[in-house]
Scaffold this active site. Sequence first.
Site: not given
Length: 182
Positions: A23, A44, A102-104
């Site tokens: 992120a 997310n 994206c993710c965390s």
Amino acid sequence: MSAKYVPPANFAPVEQHLYRSAAPRPINFPFLKLLDIKTIIWLNVEDPSDELLDFIDAHDINLEHLGLLTKKVKPWDPISDKVVQEALTILMNIQIYPVLICCSMGRHRTGAVIGCLRKLQGWSFASLVDEYQRFTGIAGERSNVELLVENFSLVPLKQLLKIKANSNEPVPQWFDLHSDLE
């Protein structure tokens, strides 16, 4: 004083105009502006930070919040086939590029989507697992992600690619349209 460009954690190009990362944080925003990101695929379950939402609004970036596709999921639960399928379908739209997935932390959820993309591109399972594991760092791999990628059905995506090819609808050139689309 010159501007500093800091990529997000776990940032890497995946294909032309397709990127992956953790992120983004405010320190990463000047870097993202250089890439002229038009779409962020957010994997997310939680919402993006207020700072990221402000950046997205200020730069007319499209946010695809796919974490919302799964109800009653905890942040540490594995990504679902449905979310991966939706992400890959979105990626077939050439008009939304450049894209950041994206993710965390840019590891497991993002890695699952990229792994299934690589499978669609015809990569060997060993090669796509190697790429996935390079981003997991000391957190190690998650066997459930590898199992998801291994068992992920490409049939609906191949059918969609075939429809797009037959209608001359452009898709990013790196989708392997010459592979077996049956």
